[in-house]
Motif scaffolding. Structure first.
Motif, PDB file in Angstrom:
ATOM      1  N   LEU A 103       8.886 -10.017  11.502  1.00  0.00           N
ATOM      2  CA  LEU A 103       8.861  -8.557  11.660  1.00  0.00           C
ATOM      3  C   LEU A 103       7.441  -8.031  11.452  1.00  0.00           C
ATOM      4  O   LEU A 103       6.981  -7.131  12.153  1.00  0.00           O
ATOM      5  CB  LEU A 103       9.826  -7.855  10.702  1.00  0.00           C
ATOM      6  N   LEU A 104       6.720  -8.604  10.487  1.00  0.00           N
ATOM      7  CA  LEU A 104       5.325  -8.186  10.269  1.00  0.00           C
ATOM      8  C   LEU A 104       4.470  -8.480  11.505  1.00  0.00           C
ATOM      9  O   LEU A 104       3.593  -7.701  11.856  1.00  0.00           O
ATOM     10  CB  LEU A 104       4.732  -8.875   9.037  1.00  0.00           C
TER      11      LEU A 104
ATOM     12  N   TRP B 227       5.680  -8.725  14.661  1.00  0.00           N
ATOM     13  CA  TRP B 227       6.137  -7.781  15.696  1.00  0.00           C
ATOM     14  C   TRP B 227       5.425  -6.439  15.505  1.00  0.00           C
ATOM     15  O   TRP B 227       4.893  -5.860  16.452  1.00  0.00           O
ATOM     16  CB  TRP B 227       7.655  -7.612  15.582  1.00  0.00           C
ATOM     17  N   ASP B 228       5.428  -5.959  14.267  1.00  0.00           N
ATOM     18  CA  ASP B 228       4.792  -4.676  13.976  1.00  0.00           C
ATOM     19  C   ASP B 228       3.299  -4.726  14.286  1.00  0.00           C
ATOM     20  O   ASP B 228       2.728  -3.766  14.796  1.00  0.00           O
ATOM     21  CB  ASP B 228       5.028  -4.336  12.503  1.00  0.00           C
TER      22      ASP B 228
ATOM     23  N   TYR C 232       3.023  -1.509  16.507  1.00  0.00           N
ATOM     24  CA  TYR C 232       2.807  -0.212  15.872  1.00  0.00           C
ATOM     25  C   TYR C 232       1.722  -0.177  14.804  1.00  0.00           C
ATOM     26  O   TYR C 232       1.371   0.898  14.325  1.00  0.00           O
ATOM     27  CB  TYR C 232       4.138   0.292  15.267  1.00  0.00           C
ATOM     28  N   LEU C 233       1.197  -1.310  14.402  1.00  0.00           N
ATOM     29  CA  LEU C 233       0.232  -1.353  13.291  1.00  0.00           C
ATOM     30  C   LEU C 233      -1.008  -0.506  13.573  1.00  0.00           C
ATOM     31  O   LEU C 233      -1.674  -0.692  14.589  1.00  0.00           O
ATOM     32  CB  LEU C 233      -0.202  -2.802  13.052  1.00  0.00           C
ATOM     33  N   PRO C 234      -1.339   0.436  12.672  1.00  0.00           N
ATOM     34  CA  PRO C 234      -2.597   1.165  12.857  1.00  0.00           C
ATOM     35  C   PRO C 234      -3.789   0.223  12.635  1.00  0.00           C
ATOM     36  O   PRO C 234      -3.688  -0.728  11.853  1.00  0.00           O
ATOM     37  CB  PRO C 234      -2.543   2.251  11.780  1.00  0.00           C
ATOM     38  N   PRO C 235      -4.919   0.484  13.313  1.00  0.00           N
ATOM     39  CA  PRO C 235      -6.029  -0.495  13.319  1.00  0.00           C
ATOM     40  C   PRO C 235      -6.498  -0.911  11.933  1.00  0.00           C
ATOM     41  O   PRO C 235      -6.715  -2.097  11.684  1.00  0.00           O
ATOM     42  CB  PRO C 235      -7.152   0.236  14.075  1.00  0.00           C
ATOM     43  N   LYS C 236      -6.653   0.038  11.020  1.00  0.00           N
ATOM     44  CA  LYS C 236      -7.183  -0.342   9.706  1.00  0.00           C
ATOM     45  C   LYS C 236      -6.196  -1.163   8.885  1.00  0.00           C
ATOM     46  O   LYS C 236      -6.566  -1.735   7.870  1.00  0.00           O
ATOM     47  CB  LYS C 236      -7.581   0.910   8.913  1.00  0.00           C
ATOM     48  N   GLY C 237      -4.938  -1.198   9.323  1.00  0.00           N
ATOM     49  CA  GLY C 237      -3.931  -1.960   8.580  1.00  0.00           C
ATOM     50  C   GLY C 237      -4.054  -3.462   8.770  1.00  0.00           C
ATOM     51  O   GLY C 237      -3.371  -4.234   8.088  1.00  0.00           O
TER      52      GLY C 237
ATOM     53  N   PHE D  25      -4.958  -6.058   5.462  1.00  0.00           N
ATOM     54  CA  PHE D  25      -3.911  -6.390   4.491  1.00  0.00           C
ATOM     55  C   PHE D  25      -2.691  -7.008   5.170  1.00  0.00           C
ATOM     56  O   PHE D  25      -1.974  -7.804   4.569  1.00  0.00           O
ATOM     57  CB  PHE D  25      -3.536  -5.173   3.638  1.00  0.00           C
ATOM     58  N   ARG D  26      -2.469  -6.653   6.431  1.00  0.00           N
ATOM     59  CA  ARG D  26      -1.365  -7.289   7.151  1.00  0.00           C
ATOM     60  C   ARG D  26      -1.601  -8.787   7.248  1.00  0.00           C
ATOM     61  O   ARG D  26      -0.688  -9.595   7.043  1.00  0.00           O
ATOM     62  CB  ARG D  26      -1.209  -6.669   8.543  1.00  0.00           C
TER      63      ARG D  26
ATOM     64  N   GLN E 277      -3.277 -10.616   5.224  1.00  0.00           N
ATOM     65  CA  GLN E 277      -3.053 -11.171   3.889  1.00  0.00           C
ATOM     66  C   GLN E 277      -1.557 -11.297   3.579  1.00  0.00           C
ATOM     67  O   GLN E 277      -1.105 -12.289   3.009  1.00  0.00           O
ATOM     68  CB  GLN E 277      -3.749 -10.255   2.876  1.00  0.00           C
ATOM     69  N   GLN E 278      -0.803 -10.262   3.964  1.00  0.00           N
ATOM     70  CA  GLN E 278       0.646 -10.282   3.706  1.00  0.00           C
ATOM     71  C   GLN E 278       1.300 -11.431   4.482  1.00  0.00           C
ATOM     72  O   GLN E 278       2.172 -12.129   3.956  1.00  0.00           O
ATOM     73  CB  GLN E 278       1.256  -8.923   4.097  1.00  0.00           C
TER      74      GLN E 278
ATOM     75  N   THR F  65       0.545 -14.726   2.729  1.00  0.00           N
ATOM     76  CA  THR F  65       1.363 -14.900   1.528  1.00  0.00           C
ATOM     77  C   THR F  65       2.784 -15.342   1.887  1.00  0.00           C
ATOM     78  O   THR F  65       3.328 -16.272   1.275  1.00  0.00           O
ATOM     79  CB  THR F  65       1.389 -13.595   0.704  1.00  0.00           C
TER      80      THR F  65
END
Lengths: 492, 492
Positions: free
Chosen positions: B22-23, B25-26, B30-35, B38-39, B41-42, B45
């Motif tokens: 899901l991360l 896919w997002d 839909y993920l905003p550029p600055k995200g 950390f995405r 990194q997530q 993990t």
């Protein structure tokens, strides 16, 4: 070395929790209906993993070592202290209780949805009763001295107690009741022009404009649609808000967007370098709510704001808003009227909605009210405080999602947030000369800068009360809110 | 008891991997550029956690016990056998290598995006070279007897080897090259009417109609937009596809949607009760691709399909498609023409795109080609096989996302998928009398039922080859694909 190990562990736990938050966001925005079952299971698994990592004895050992480390900076020490508190709290939850809470939430959420669909409280009853029983168990596990509700209140607002909140509401409500009676004796504002047809796509465009104007960084967040507006964050660089469009009501989406932007501005203002650490988190729920309320009400429902944005809105909706004056617009968006739905209530009656839920939750936790009697209790309380009774459950006890999430003790933070907002805004008005005039020109960057400085950059460093005293030189007082409302409505 | 413990563990690992999906896919939707930071990194993990759970020695012990358990059913035994294989493979990866692969992917993905933006391969070069070095290390860790590329190919298609694929392409390509020469000697089809302006919103509506028609369960999945179309699944009850709309080309989105629907129908047809277990997973990537290709090409580019859907499309786009005949439409959507972009290639030239990448990856893994020489290699290979050369990197070696994801060895499954699709469809035509006529009436439920029965319900029970022999009574042969193409283009 061990501080680095501590940040590594906390950052990893944040990753899991933020992944979980994305799954929740998706659940409210895009999840197809049949996906609900496995989504619930996936959320439970992530909760379990985060819990296991945050109760690892090696982390406890590490935190103890760090507390004895004299070389830590003040900020580092504060992080460790707060994490130690969090660790102790997490340790109280067994893996089994975490799983049961997660499962109960999944069940209750879906039966709440179904109950709303059928407009029948009894469909929700069994799962809600199970949830209340579980929350009583949780209160026992967390521990309390005077009232089981204290244990739950403390989860949402550190240090909040029944005694403290009884005092806050005991002071606020009679004054507000008197004020409400004064207002209802005056002629009612005309807000019919807000309740015409407003095209959904145009409203959406307007909300995006508003977000940007208020300083929302669209490179570090976005807006989507959901049944119930909310804000959620996966890092300070990815903060999302949702909205709901009512084509028969311009006000609904407009001030809901401003409210959620207020939350998001706080999240976007948290220090990126503290990702996963307490100083990278919001101070508390009430302080979070102070930010959303300040933007929604103290800014967004002010006369200068209306003066600036009415012509902008007339550009989007020339037909519907033709001939409306800023004063009429201001009066309409501040219309006071007892109503059934909390999220649509005006600033004055809002606190009665909160108080009713607070008293109700207290009685559920005490065991003096049982779940099946909630609709009757609800009807009586609304009659008593607002003089109206809901015609059905959807407009009554089924309106809020909170209980289905297991969030008992959450509502009072909404009222506290309004009070903090009024107190902070009064301070900002003193410290930022010409603030109303700036707002009247659509310039809010200085106010945002002030909030970043006073509130956002600190993360969880200060408690709500410490922060409040530091900003306004005194503890929370409802005087500011009452004064603000009296002034807004021209009461002496 | 221990089989239940095994399913509990595997289901938990699936939850983590599906959260991770899901991360992703997002990230693409839909993920905003600055995200992005950390995405990444997530995602790392979650990879680490899934890896740790799948290499837990207690799981290995449990699998060994279960293999000795004579009371297991045939399906249970097969699950355990396959999980044991997966476990052994996972054990080869150290936590450190998992983290380095994840980090390298995050880096390479973002530099690929940036390189595409700048249309400059050299921007991608360093991170790609690091990725290639890491993939060589991975090949060593996984082990191989004859060729390092074998180790990577095996990751995407169990048992695939350089020797085997050399044989497949060695047989396919000369026949295809002859066929291509025959086709290019004939007058070219006119597809100009597909390249007019087609309104994006109307295309979107049309794609939703098409999804539903083909049997995509919209209660168990959805379509969104992304830069590059893909399908992804978080459970058989939540399978998502994405599409991209080109307002100057009706064909682009239409057949891309059919392709992704083909993948999604497979995922939606996997047994829900086997969630998290091998029998709840697709057989292989090539079989997955056989499903997307079968729907896209064998069904979606057939004359009966065109006969049925041309009038439907004329309802959506009356101006653009006025006077177009089904035969002209069929010819246009099957136009053969050497081109630069793999995802837009026709069915015949497509395999040259794949073969070029296969040879290139083989050379990279052997060390006979270095990353900096890729653009020159690319230009020469395209000139040799298709007689054209890319004018820039975006239309050359920067066009595919795969290498930035570390997916070396993936491309060949696309060609295998086409060959399987032709072979399966030929069998379906024998076993489902009147299949073309059904498709001509827009009725594809019987075909979907046949695929569910023959392919989907088995999950990973059979290998690609076993499945192929079971369905068509022989191993994979390019005869079916060649025969299908010759027939489509009226070649003797």
């Amino acid at each position: 070395m061990s501080y680095a190990e501590y940040t590594r562990r906390l950052s990893r736990i944040a990753d899991i929790r933020n992944a979980s938050a994305l799954l929740q966001w998706d659940q409210e925005t895009y999840l197809p209906p049949k996906g609900a079952h496995f989504r619930g299971q996936q959320l439970s698994t992530l909760s379990e993993i985060a819990h296991a990592e945050f109760t690892d004895p090696a982390l406890g050992q590490l935190l103890n070592e760090l507390l004895a480390d004299a070389t830590l900076s003040g900020e580092q020490r504060r992080n460790v202290e707060l994490s130690r508190e969090d660790y102790e709290k997490n340790k109280k939850y067994s893996a089994d209780l975490v799983r049961r809470l997660s499962d109960a939430t999944n069940k209750a959420f879906h039966s709440w949805i179904e109950a709303r669909r059928q407009n029948a409280f009894f469909v929700f009853e069994a799962d809600l009763a199970a949830m209340v029983a579980l929350k009583k168990e949780e209160a026992g596990v967390l521990g309390y001295t005077r009232h089981p509700y204290d244990a739950l209140l403390n989860e949402y607002e550190k240090g909040a107690t029944v005694a403290g909140l009884d005092a806050v509401f005991g002071e606020l409500l009679p004054r507000l009741k008197g004020l409400l009676d004064e207002l209802l004796a005056k002629p009612s504002a005309d807000d019919a022009f807000l309740k015409q047809h407003y095209d959904g796509d145009t409203q959406w465009q307007w909300s995006l404009r508003l977000m940007r104007d208020l300083g929302f960084d669209t490179e570090a967040g976005r807006q989507d649609r959901s049944e119930h507006p909310f804000s959620i964050s996966f890092s300070p660089q990815d903060t999302r808000i949702t909205t709901r469009i009512d084509e028969q009501d311009l006000g609904n989406m407009t001030w809901s967007t401003i409210h959620e932007v207020g939350h998001a501005l706080y999240e976007q203002g948290l220090p990126v370098a503290q990702y996963g650490l307490p100083l990278g988190e919001a101070a508390s729920l009430s302080i979070h709510e102070s930010q959303s309320r300040l933007w929604e009400n103290n800014v967004g429902r002010s006369l200068p704001f209306c003066r600036h944005y009415l012509p902008v809105l007339q550009g989007y909706f020339p037909g519907q808003l033709k001939g409306v004056t800023p004063e009429a617009f201001f009066a309409a968006v501040n219309k006071v009227q007892p109503s059934l739905i909390r999220t649509e209530a005006d600033e004055v009656t809002y606190h009665f909605h909160v108080y009713i839920r607070y008293e109700l939750e207290k009685a559920l936790l005490e065991g003096t009210l049982s779940v099946k009697d909630i609709p009757a209790y609800w009807a009586e309380a609304y009659r008593k405080w607002l003089g109206i009774t809901p015609p059905d459950d959807r407009q009554g006890a089924l309106q809020d999602v909170h209980w289905s999430h297991g969030s008992f003790g959450y509502f009072p933070t909404y009222s506290l947030g309004s009070l903090y907002a009024a107190q902070f805004f009064a301070t900002a008005e003193k410290e930022l000369p010409g603030l109303p005039e700036s707002i009247g020109r659509g310039e809010t960057a200085a106010l945002l800068g002030w909030l970043r400085e006073q509130v956002h950059r600190h993360g969880r460093y200060f408690t709500s009360d410490d922060l409040c005293r530091q900003i306004s030189a005194q503890s929370l007082s409802s005087d500011f809110f009452i004064g603000y409302v009296r002034q807004k409505y021209g009461l002496s």
